[in-house]
Scaffold this motif. Structure first.
Motif, PDB file in Angstrom:
ATOM      1  N   LEU A   2     -12.153   1.516   0.562  1.00  0.00           N
ATOM      2  CA  LEU A   2     -13.388   1.743  -0.178  1.00  0.00           C
ATOM      3  C   LEU A   2     -13.839   0.535  -0.977  1.00  0.00           C
ATOM      4  CD1 LEU A   2     -12.788   5.350  -1.542  1.00  0.00           C
ATOM      5  CD2 LEU A   2     -14.079   4.639   0.470  1.00  0.00           C
ATOM      6  N   ARG A   3     -12.953  -0.436  -1.140  1.00  0.00           N
ATOM      7  CA  ARG A   3     -13.241  -1.628  -1.943  1.00  0.00           C
ATOM      8  C   ARG A   3     -13.592  -1.251  -3.375  1.00  0.00           C
ATOM      9  NH1 ARG A   3     -15.255  -6.786   1.272  1.00  0.00           N
ATOM     10  NH2 ARG A   3     -13.599  -6.745   2.784  1.00  0.00           N
ATOM     11  N   ASN A   4     -12.679  -0.498  -3.965  1.00  0.00           N
ATOM     12  CA  ASN A   4     -12.825  -0.073  -5.349  1.00  0.00           C
ATOM     13  C   ASN A   4     -12.059  -1.055  -6.230  1.00  0.00           C
ATOM     14  OD1 ASN A   4     -12.899   1.189  -7.811  1.00  0.00           O
ATOM     15  ND2 ASN A   4     -11.795   3.019  -7.171  1.00  0.00           N
ATOM     16  N   GLY A   5     -12.756  -2.032  -6.771  1.00  0.00           N
ATOM     17  CA  GLY A   5     -12.116  -3.037  -7.616  1.00  0.00           C
ATOM     18  C   GLY A   5     -11.701  -2.507  -8.972  1.00  0.00           C
ATOM     19  N   ASP A   6     -12.049  -1.263  -9.275  1.00  0.00           N
ATOM     20  CA  ASP A   6     -11.717  -0.673 -10.567  1.00  0.00           C
ATOM     21  C   ASP A   6     -10.537   0.291 -10.474  1.00  0.00           C
ATOM     22  OD1 ASP A   6     -12.271  -0.412 -13.357  1.00  0.00           O
ATOM     23  OD2 ASP A   6     -13.204   1.527 -12.967  1.00  0.00           O
ATOM     24  N   ALA A   7      -9.783   0.256  -9.397  1.00  0.00           N
ATOM     25  CA  ALA A   7      -8.657   1.175  -9.215  1.00  0.00           C
ATOM     26  C   ALA A   7      -7.438   0.657  -9.974  1.00  0.00           C
ATOM     27  CB  ALA A   7      -8.339   1.337  -7.736  1.00  0.00           C
ATOM     28  N   HIS A   8      -7.283   1.127 -11.211  1.00  0.00           N
ATOM     29  CA  HIS A   8      -6.141   0.769 -12.043  1.00  0.00           C
ATOM     30  C   HIS A   8      -5.082   1.862 -11.918  1.00  0.00           C
ATOM     31  CE1 HIS A   8      -8.211  -2.517 -14.147  1.00  0.00           C
ATOM     32  NE2 HIS A   8      -9.296  -1.763 -14.013  1.00  0.00           N
ATOM     33  N   LEU A   9      -3.893   1.610 -12.400  1.00  0.00           N
ATOM     34  CA  LEU A   9      -2.827   2.613 -12.307  1.00  0.00           C
ATOM     35  C   LEU A   9      -3.216   3.930 -12.966  1.00  0.00           C
ATOM     36  CD1 LEU A   9       0.424   0.515 -12.816  1.00  0.00           C
ATOM     37  CD2 LEU A   9      -0.468   1.525 -10.721  1.00  0.00           C
ATOM     38  N   LYS A  10      -4.053   3.877 -13.989  1.00  0.00           N
ATOM     39  CA  LYS A  10      -4.471   5.111 -14.662  1.00  0.00           C
ATOM     40  C   LYS A  10      -5.262   6.033 -13.735  1.00  0.00           C
ATOM     41  CE  LYS A  10      -8.728   3.173 -16.524  1.00  0.00           C
ATOM     42  NZ  LYS A  10      -9.589   3.766 -15.552  1.00  0.00           N
ATOM     43  N   ASN A  11      -5.754   5.493 -12.606  1.00  0.00           N
ATOM     44  CA  ASN A  11      -6.533   6.293 -11.673  1.00  0.00           C
ATOM     45  C   ASN A  11      -5.664   7.037 -10.656  1.00  0.00           C
ATOM     46  OD1 ASN A  11      -8.413   3.564 -12.103  1.00  0.00           O
ATOM     47  ND2 ASN A  11      -9.459   5.510 -12.356  1.00  0.00           N
ATOM     48  N   PHE A  12      -4.372   6.805 -10.696  1.00  0.00           N
ATOM     49  CA  PHE A  12      -3.482   7.438  -9.730  1.00  0.00           C
ATOM     50  C   PHE A  12      -2.442   8.252 -10.467  1.00  0.00           C
ATOM     51  CE2 PHE A  12      -5.062   3.483  -7.964  1.00  0.00           C
ATOM     52  CZ  PHE A  12      -5.606   3.921  -6.772  1.00  0.00           C
ATOM     53  N   GLY A  13      -2.100   9.398  -9.918  1.00  0.00           N
ATOM     54  CA  GLY A  13      -1.095  10.239 -10.536  1.00  0.00           C
ATOM     55  C   GLY A  13      -0.328  11.013  -9.488  1.00  0.00           C
ATOM     56  N   VAL A  14       0.731  11.641  -9.935  1.00  0.00           N
ATOM     57  CA  VAL A  14       1.527  12.482  -9.046  1.00  0.00           C
ATOM     58  C   VAL A  14       1.645  13.873  -9.633  1.00  0.00           C
ATOM     59  CG1 VAL A  14       2.845  10.577  -8.028  1.00  0.00           C
ATOM     60  CG2 VAL A  14       3.694  11.693 -10.087  1.00  0.00           C
ATOM     61  N   LEU A  15       1.853  14.823  -8.761  1.00  0.00           N
ATOM     62  CA  LEU A  15       2.138  16.205  -9.132  1.00  0.00           C
ATOM     63  C   LEU A  15       3.539  16.503  -8.656  1.00  0.00           C
ATOM     64  CD1 LEU A  15      -1.198  17.840  -7.904  1.00  0.00           C
ATOM     65  CD2 LEU A  15      -0.599  17.225 -10.252  1.00  0.00           C
ATOM     66  N   TYR A  16       4.286  17.226  -9.437  1.00  0.00           N
ATOM     67  CA  TYR A  16       5.646  17.556  -9.019  1.00  0.00           C
ATOM     68  C   TYR A  16       6.134  18.803  -9.728  1.00  0.00           C
ATOM     69  CZ  TYR A  16       6.827  15.237 -13.419  1.00  0.00           C
ATOM     70  OH  TYR A  16       6.898  14.885 -14.738  1.00  0.00           O
ATOM     71  N   SER A  17       7.020  19.524  -9.037  1.00  0.00           N
ATOM     72  CA  SER A  17       7.693  20.675  -9.636  1.00  0.00           C
ATOM     73  C   SER A  17       9.177  20.377  -9.799  1.00  0.00           C
ATOM     74  CB  SER A  17       7.472  21.931  -8.793  1.00  0.00           C
ATOM     75  OG  SER A  17       7.955  21.728  -7.481  1.00  0.00           O
ATOM     76  N   SER A  18       9.643  19.342  -9.086  1.00  0.00           N
ATOM     77  CA  SER A  18      11.020  18.868  -9.197  1.00  0.00           C
ATOM     78  C   SER A  18      11.057  17.454  -8.615  1.00  0.00           C
ATOM     79  CB  SER A  18      11.978  19.783  -8.425  1.00  0.00           C
ATOM     80  OG  SER A  18      11.772  19.631  -7.030  1.00  0.00           O
ATOM     81  N   THR A  19      12.200  16.796  -8.729  1.00  0.00           N
ATOM     82  CA  THR A  19      12.307  15.443  -8.169  1.00  0.00           C
ATOM     83  C   THR A  19      12.239  15.458  -6.639  1.00  0.00           C
ATOM     84  OG1 THR A  19      14.712  15.569  -8.253  1.00  0.00           O
ATOM     85  CG2 THR A  19      13.602  14.504 -10.118  1.00  0.00           C
ATOM     86  N   ALA A  20      12.462  16.615  -6.045  1.00  0.00           N
ATOM     87  CA  ALA A  20      12.382  16.728  -4.583  1.00  0.00           C
ATOM     88  C   ALA A  20      10.968  17.084  -4.121  1.00  0.00           C
ATOM     89  CB  ALA A  20      13.368  17.780  -4.084  1.00  0.00           C
ATOM     90  N   ASP A  21      10.087  17.419  -5.062  1.00  0.00           N
ATOM     91  CA  ASP A  21       8.725  17.846  -4.731  1.00  0.00           C
ATOM     92  C   ASP A  21       7.730  16.985  -5.505  1.00  0.00           C
ATOM     93  OD1 ASP A  21       6.452  19.302  -3.940  1.00  0.00           O
ATOM     94  OD2 ASP A  21       6.643  20.625  -5.674  1.00  0.00           O
ATOM     95  N   VAL A  22       7.490  15.782  -5.001  1.00  0.00           N
ATOM     96  CA  VAL A  22       6.551  14.854  -5.641  1.00  0.00           C
ATOM     97  C   VAL A  22       5.466  14.518  -4.642  1.00  0.00           C
ATOM     98  CG1 VAL A  22       6.284  12.624  -6.786  1.00  0.00           C
ATOM     99  CG2 VAL A  22       8.442  13.877  -6.999  1.00  0.00           C
ATOM    100  N   ARG A  23       4.215  14.642  -5.061  1.00  0.00           N
ATOM    101  CA  ARG A  23       3.094  14.345  -4.166  1.00  0.00           C
ATOM    102  C   ARG A  23       1.962  13.693  -4.957  1.00  0.00           C
ATOM    103  NH1 ARG A  23       3.850  19.198  -5.719  1.00  0.00           N
ATOM    104  NH2 ARG A  23       2.197  20.587  -6.347  1.00  0.00           N
ATOM    105  N   LEU A  24       1.106  12.981  -4.259  1.00  0.00           N
ATOM    106  CA  LEU A  24      -0.024  12.315  -4.878  1.00  0.00           C
ATOM    107  C   LEU A  24      -1.018  13.347  -5.382  1.00  0.00           C
ATOM    108  CD1 LEU A  24      -1.184   9.446  -5.377  1.00  0.00           C
ATOM    109  CD2 LEU A  24      -2.366   9.673  -3.199  1.00  0.00           C
TER     110      LEU A  24
END
Length: 126
Positions: A2-24
């Motif tokens: 997409l050529r998003n030059g404003d994509a900082h780490l704050k724009n990405f996160g994960v969801l999880y219910s345990s260490t075995a269940d981690v997803r974007l």
């Protein structure tokens, strides 16, 4: 892609219910910054393999996917192609919209050009 030059780490996160269940987490705050004339030369906010560039050296994305996403080269290629296909479908949607809103054609044509260049750059970095 997409050529998003404003994509900082704050724009990405994960969801999880345990260490075995981690997803974007669902993505948000996405914009094609290079689609704006004033930001045409924008670069990625985050470096990858030490570079802040849209076009990376061959193998960069494959190595990143193996090291950080546990994806094989085949899975990486399949993911990139799936994303490229989704983007191509959006391009067709935009082209249909352009017929209904010709006053937006110039901006939308520029957006499509940036996405096409983004797809080519990601493929080049596989």
């Amino acid at each position: 892609m997409l050529r998003n030059g404003d994509a900082h780490l704050k724009n990405f996160g994960v969801l999880y219910s345990s260490t075995a269940d981690v997803r974007l987490a669902p993505l948000y705050d996405l914009v094609t910054t290079t689609g704006y004339a004033a930001l045409r030369n924008d670069v990625p906010a985050l470096p990858l393999d030490g570079r802040r560039a849209w076009r990376l050296k061959p193998g960069t994305w494959t190595r990143f996917a193996q090291q950080h996403c546990a994806l094989s080269p085949a899975q990486t290629l399949a993911t990139v192609e799936q994303l490229a296909k989704a983007l191509a479908a959006e391009v067709q949607s935009i082209k249909r919209h352009m017929k209904k809103a010709p006053d937006k054609s110039s901006m939308l044509t520029g957006l499509i050009a940036q996405w096409n260049a983004g797809v080519a750059d990601v493929r080049a970095g596989l």
